[in-house]
Motif scaffolding. Structure first.
Motif, PDB file in Angstrom:
ATOM      1  N   ASN A 341       0.829  -1.211   0.000  1.00 34.42           N
ATOM      2  CA  ASN A 341       0.000   0.000   0.000  1.00 34.42           C
ATOM      3  C   ASN A 341       0.862   1.260   0.000  1.00 34.42           C
ATOM      4  O   ASN A 341       0.538   2.249  -0.676  1.00 34.42           O
ATOM      5  CB  ASN A 341      -0.928  -0.001   1.217  1.00 34.42           C
ATOM      6  N   LEU A 342       1.959   1.226   0.754  1.00 35.31           N
ATOM      7  CA  LEU A 342       2.855   2.386   0.803  1.00 35.31           C
ATOM      8  C   LEU A 342       3.447   2.671  -0.573  1.00 35.31           C
ATOM      9  O   LEU A 342       3.426   3.816  -1.050  1.00 35.31           O
ATOM     10  CB  LEU A 342       3.972   2.133   1.820  1.00 35.31           C
ATOM     11  N   LEU A 343       3.967   1.651  -1.232  1.00 31.26           N
ATOM     12  CA  LEU A 343       4.617   1.855  -2.530  1.00 31.26           C
ATOM     13  C   LEU A 343       3.599   2.202  -3.618  1.00 31.26           C
ATOM     14  O   LEU A 343       3.893   3.001  -4.518  1.00 31.26           O
ATOM     15  CB  LEU A 343       5.412   0.604  -2.925  1.00 31.26           C
ATOM     16  N   ASP A 344       2.413   1.615  -3.555  1.00 33.43           N
ATOM     17  CA  ASP A 344       1.374   1.904  -4.557  1.00 33.43           C
ATOM     18  C   ASP A 344       0.977   3.376  -4.558  1.00 33.43           C
ATOM     19  O   ASP A 344       0.637   3.935  -5.601  1.00 33.43           O
ATOM     20  CB  ASP A 344       0.128   1.052  -4.299  1.00 33.43           C
ATOM     21  N   THR A 345       0.996   3.983  -3.403  1.00 29.56           N
ATOM     22  CA  THR A 345       0.449   5.337  -3.266  1.00 29.56           C
ATOM     23  C   THR A 345       1.514   6.430  -3.219  1.00 29.56           C
ATOM     24  O   THR A 345       1.191   7.591  -3.014  1.00 29.56           O
ATOM     25  CB  THR A 345      -0.406   5.429  -1.984  1.00 29.56           C
ATOM     26  N   HIS A 346       2.791   6.055  -3.419  1.00 27.24           N
ATOM     27  CA  HIS A 346       3.864   7.038  -3.306  1.00 27.24           C
ATOM     28  C   HIS A 346       4.808   6.983  -4.507  1.00 27.24           C
ATOM     29  O   HIS A 346       4.858   5.987  -5.232  1.00 27.24           O
ATOM     30  CB  HIS A 346       4.669   6.822  -2.018  1.00 27.24           C
ATOM     31  N   SER A 347       5.540   8.058  -4.674  1.00 24.02           N
ATOM     32  CA  SER A 347       6.594   8.162  -5.689  1.00 24.02           C
ATOM     33  C   SER A 347       7.916   8.470  -5.002  1.00 24.02           C
ATOM     34  O   SER A 347       7.947   9.052  -3.914  1.00 24.02           O
ATOM     35  CB  SER A 347       6.282   9.272  -6.701  1.00 24.02           C
ATOM     36  N   TRP A 348       9.014   8.069  -5.668  1.00 27.29           N
ATOM     37  CA  TRP A 348      10.342   8.424  -5.175  1.00 27.29           C
ATOM     38  C   TRP A 348      10.623   9.893  -5.504  1.00 27.29           C
ATOM     39  O   TRP A 348      10.382  10.346  -6.620  1.00 27.29           O
ATOM     40  CB  TRP A 348      11.420   7.558  -5.824  1.00 27.29           C
ATOM     41  N   ARG A 349      11.166  10.600  -4.534  1.00 28.85           N
ATOM     42  CA  ARG A 349      11.628  11.963  -4.759  1.00 28.85           C
ATOM     43  C   ARG A 349      13.082  12.027  -4.291  1.00 28.85           C
ATOM     44  O   ARG A 349      13.360  12.012  -3.087  1.00 28.85           O
ATOM     45  CB  ARG A 349      10.773  12.965  -3.992  1.00 28.85           C
ATOM     46  N   PHE A 350      14.008  12.079  -5.236  1.00 31.92           N
ATOM     47  CA  PHE A 350      15.424  11.905  -4.928  1.00 31.92           C
ATOM     48  C   PHE A 350      16.113  13.244  -4.652  1.00 31.92           C
ATOM     49  O   PHE A 350      15.744  14.279  -5.208  1.00 31.92           O
ATOM     50  CB  PHE A 350      16.129  11.204  -6.090  1.00 31.92           C
ATOM     51  N   ARG A 351      17.133  13.179  -3.807  1.00 31.19           N
ATOM     52  CA  ARG A 351      18.026  14.319  -3.571  1.00 31.19           C
ATOM     53  C   ARG A 351      19.343  14.055  -4.293  1.00 31.19           C
ATOM     54  O   ARG A 351      19.902  12.958  -4.200  1.00 31.19           O
ATOM     55  CB  ARG A 351      18.293  14.516  -2.079  1.00 31.19           C
ATOM     56  N   ASP A 352      19.862  15.068  -4.979  1.00 29.16           N
ATOM     57  CA  ASP A 352      21.116  14.909  -5.694  1.00 29.16           C
ATOM     58  C   ASP A 352      22.300  15.130  -4.747  1.00 29.16           C
ATOM     59  O   ASP A 352      22.133  15.262  -3.523  1.00 29.16           O
ATOM     60  CB  ASP A 352      21.175  15.860  -6.894  1.00 29.16           C
ATOM     61  N   VAL A 353      23.509  15.184  -5.305  1.00 28.96           N
ATOM     62  CA  VAL A 353      24.714  15.274  -4.478  1.00 28.96           C
ATOM     63  C   VAL A 353      24.814  16.607  -3.752  1.00 28.96           C
ATOM     64  O   VAL A 353      25.585  16.739  -2.800  1.00 28.96           O
ATOM     65  CB  VAL A 353      25.970  15.045  -5.348  1.00 28.96           C
ATOM     66  N   LYS A 354      24.042  17.614  -4.184  1.00 27.38           N
ATOM     67  CA  LYS A 354      24.011  18.898  -3.493  1.00 27.38           C
ATOM     68  C   LYS A 354      22.928  18.959  -2.411  1.00 27.38           C
ATOM     69  O   LYS A 354      22.752  19.982  -1.756  1.00 27.38           O
ATOM     70  CB  LYS A 354      23.785  20.031  -4.489  1.00 27.38           C
ATOM     71  N   GLY A 355      22.172  17.864  -2.257  1.00 24.81           N
ATOM     72  CA  GLY A 355      21.093  17.841  -1.294  1.00 24.81           C
ATOM     73  C   GLY A 355      19.800  18.439  -1.802  1.00 24.81           C
ATOM     74  O   GLY A 355      18.835  18.576  -1.043  1.00 24.81           O
TER      75      GLY A 355
END
Length: 493
Positions: A341-355
């Motif tokens: 349920n958690l993965l179905d309802t969410h997307s990844w939001r990544f931080r780059d090397v600068k944060g």
């Protein structure tokens, strides 16, 4: 009385000169744009004509061979296929469904065969030297470290164009990879493999969509240049976009690679092999540092057009040095309901090397284009997730030397973005560990042999470098869909 002429102000004279200069430049730019447009139209017209002729020939020959099983229905499929070749993005998924249900789709047969290939990580008893490991979850995870049992050899008559020239063997006991090998010595040459791939792209693509991983073993492909020559730039007769797109792709790949290397985001021992065709990368040699499971270029929604990816073994490793491949659909099914349920309802939001957050949101789970009822985990286990992956791998594989890859590949950390509310939340250490255990529980280890070519579906299968010793040389490149975007495959339950 004639009017007195007024001197033209100096600023207006400068403006006129500027406008004239811009006008001249505009003419030059216009000519260049017109020339490029004319060349593109010519390329596209030639490309469509070639695809129409090639696909019509294949479909007619297949129709003749199998005319005894429903000619009227097959004629409708033939016409739909030709229209789809001319208009590649028109009703794309219906066409894939048609191909999957047609004579090109691989079938399971009852015969068995032994073949050393990909090492299965499925649960259950499998013959041939399995390594039983306690997962810490109260059950045993079995991963073969060398070889495997492959079952269900496909009859040569099922292949769309080259009869009795290759053997197609499937993993036994629920494994997901497929091994393609020459049926005889005369069918093992580089020229033969190049011809086979060129003539059977649709079949290879459908096989990847249904299984996820195809290993070509026993063919003579000794160098990175040979690897480049046999591998298509784009997979599928309906996906061809012409050499202009290929040139653009190679330019982008080289630019991104150079940028990442200058920022210290990738292993400095990884390099581009420009002499091999402009798209081949030579991967870093193995060490105790492993890569966690990931789809290639996952942090970008377009994945740099790399819909499929391919590896080639030029120098076989002395010890270990495998590539782990992860069945993301089976891993999803093995998750507990809360994590699903958690993965179905969410997307990844990544931080780059600068944060700083990257621009693209990547869904944690998507439905596969070849099967809308096949949800696949999307994962990029570098940075903090890479540390969790190494921890789980040490436990599962019982290799105490394993360490996470110190190179970040553009990512330091991430949060989960709720698709409905837009709120961000952290993923707990327990949730990360359960996700990694599900992936390693549904993994296979590719034990490399010289000349091997492994092609992966870059949606349904993740991959990661394992530890090893010796002068291993593995070449890598993407196989393109220039219109690919992962957000075209939403998680529809």
């Amino acid at each position: 009385m004639p009017a007195t002429l007024q001197p033209v102000p100096e600023w207006r004279m400068r403006a006129r000169g500027t406008v004239t200069a811009y006008s001249r430049r505009s003419y030059v730019v216009g000519y260049v744009v017109a020339a490029v447009a004319a060349a593109s139209i010519f390329v596209m017209a030639s490309d469509y004509t070639t695809r129409y002729t090639h696909t019509t020939r294949i479909l007619r020959s297949t129709h003749t061979r199998l005319s005894t099983s429903g000619g009227q229905t097959r004629n409708r499929g033939h016409n739909a296929g030709v229209l789809h070749v001319l208009f590649p993005r028109h009703d794309h998924r219906k066409h894939l469904k048609h191909c999957r249900n047609s004579k090109l789709a691989p079938r399971s047969l009852s015969s068995t065969n032994e073949n050393p290939g990909l090492a299965s990580g499925r649960r259950g008893t499998t013959p041939g030297g399995t390594l039983g490991v306690n997962s810490g979850c109260g059950e045993s995870i079995r991963i073969k470290s060398v070889g495997c049992t492959v079952r269900a050899t496909q009859e040569a008559a099922e292949l769309p164009s080259i009869d009795r020239s290759v053997k197609v063997e499937y993993q036994g006991n629920g494994g997901f990879s497929v091994v393609v090998s020459p049926a005889s010595e005369s069918c093992s040459s580089q020229a033969f493999l190049g011809s086979f791939m060129a003539n059977n792209e649709d079949w290879i693509r459908d096989l990847l969509h249904s299984k996820g991983a195809v290993l070509f073993r026993g063919f003579d492909v000794p160098t990175s240049k040979a690897f480049n020559d046999v591998l298509p730039m784009q997979l599928g007769s309906d996906m061809k976009k012409g050499f202009v797109f290929d040139v653009i792709y190679k330019t982008i790949i080289a630019s991104v690679f150079t940028l990442f290397k200058s920022l210290g985001n990738i292993d400095p021992k990884r390099r581009m092999d420009m002499a091999a065709g402009g798209r081949i990368q030579v991967l870093a040699p193995p060490s105790d540092c492993i890569q966690g499971p990931h789809q290639e270029s996952l942090t970008l929604a377009t994945r740099l057009s790399q819909r499929y990816i391919a590896f080639h073994c030029e120098i076989q490793p002395e010890s270990h040095g495998e590539t782990a491949i992860f069945d993301c659909a089976s891993a999803y099914e093995s998750l507990d309901q809360d994590l699903k349920n958690l993965l179905d309802t969410h997307s990844w939001r990544f931080r780059d090397v600068k944060g700083e957050f990257t621009s693209d949101l990547i869904p944690c789970v998507v439905n596969h284009e070849g099967n809308r009822k096949k949800p696949c985990i999307q994962v990029y286990a570098f940075g903090e997730m890479g540390s969790t992956a190494a921890k789980v791998a040490r436990k599962v594989l019982r290799r105490d030397n394993l360490e996470p890859d110190p190179y970040l590949y553009g990512v330091t950390s991430f949060v989960l973005r709720n698709k409905a509310t837009g709120e961000d939340r952290e993923m707990s250490a327990g949730e990360r560990e359960r996700l990694m255990e599900a992936l390693y529980r549904n993994a296979e280890l590719c034990s490399w042999k010289k000349n091997d070519i492994l092609i992966l579906d870059n949606i349904s299968v993740a991959h990661g470098r394992m530890d090893g010793r010796g002068a291993r040389k593995i070449n890598f490149c993407g196989i393109c869909d220039y219109l690919f975007n992962i957000n075209d495959y939403p998680r529809d339950k």
